[in-house]
Design an enzyme around this catalytic site. Structure first.
Site, PDB file in Angstrom:
ATOM      1  CE  LYS A   1      -3.772   2.234   2.572  1.00  0.00           C
ATOM      2  NZ  LYS A   1      -4.388   2.224   3.862  1.00  0.00           N
TER       3      LYS A   1
ATOM      4  CB  THR B   1      -0.443   5.772   1.953  1.00  0.00           C
ATOM      5  OG1 THR B   1      -1.450   4.698   2.262  1.00  0.00           O
ATOM      6  CG2 THR B   1      -1.203   6.477   1.033  1.00  0.00           C
ATOM      7  CB  CYS B   2       2.028   1.221   4.040  1.00  0.00           C
ATOM      8  SG  CYS B   2       3.012   0.018   5.354  1.00  0.00           S
ATOM      9  CB  SER B   3       5.841   4.469   7.025  1.00  0.00           C
ATOM     10  OG  SER B   3       5.542   3.886   8.100  1.00  0.00           O
TER      11      SER B   3
ATOM     12  NE  ARG C   1       6.089   6.824   2.534  1.00  0.00           N
ATOM     13  CZ  ARG C   1       5.292   6.900   3.297  1.00  0.00           C
ATOM     14  NH1 ARG C   1       3.904   6.614   3.108  1.00  0.00           N
ATOM     15  NH2 ARG C   1       5.356   7.164   4.461  1.00  0.00           N
TER      16      ARG C   1
END
Length: 116
Positions: free
Chosen positions: A9, A11-13, A16
């Site tokens: 996902k 937006t998941c740190s 990323r």
């Protein structure tokens, strides 16, 4: 050499960070947003089998949805849990990473180095 696939996902740190680690390694990879390209039940089941994980082991237990669907009930079958994970991708811990015949849940993100 097999390409690394990161199911994530954006937006998941943690996702990323895993993508950054693989990108910096120079290894070929693809990142798949499993919200835009959802898992099928058979695909998710095969991925978990490769990783040696059960559906319950990759459930996000702190999600309100986990509680509202009563997923802590041990009587729920693996198939039922998989069905709910496919229907509600927020229940899946991330990122799931695959390379050839291996897969893993890359939590924390730096465990992805095992695939490099």
């Amino acid at each position: 050499m097999a390409e690394i696939t990161i199911y994530q996902k954006p937006t998941c740190s943690t996702c990323r960070e895993a993508v950054r680690i693989v990108r910096e390694s120079g290894q070929p990879f693809k990142a798949i947003n499993y919200y835009e390209q959802p898992f099928t039940k058979s695909r998710l089941k095969a991925l978990l089998k490769k990783a040696g994980l059960t559906a319950r082991e990759v459930l996000r237990t702190k999600e309100d949805l986990y509680k509202s669907l009563k997923l802590s009930d041990p009587a729920l079958s693996e198939d039922h849990v998989l069905d709910l994970m496919v229907l509600h991708p927020d229940l899946i811990q991330r990122p799931l990473v695959e390379k050839g015949d291996k897969a893993m849940l890359a939590r924390p993100a730096d465990t992805i180095t095992q695939m490099l």
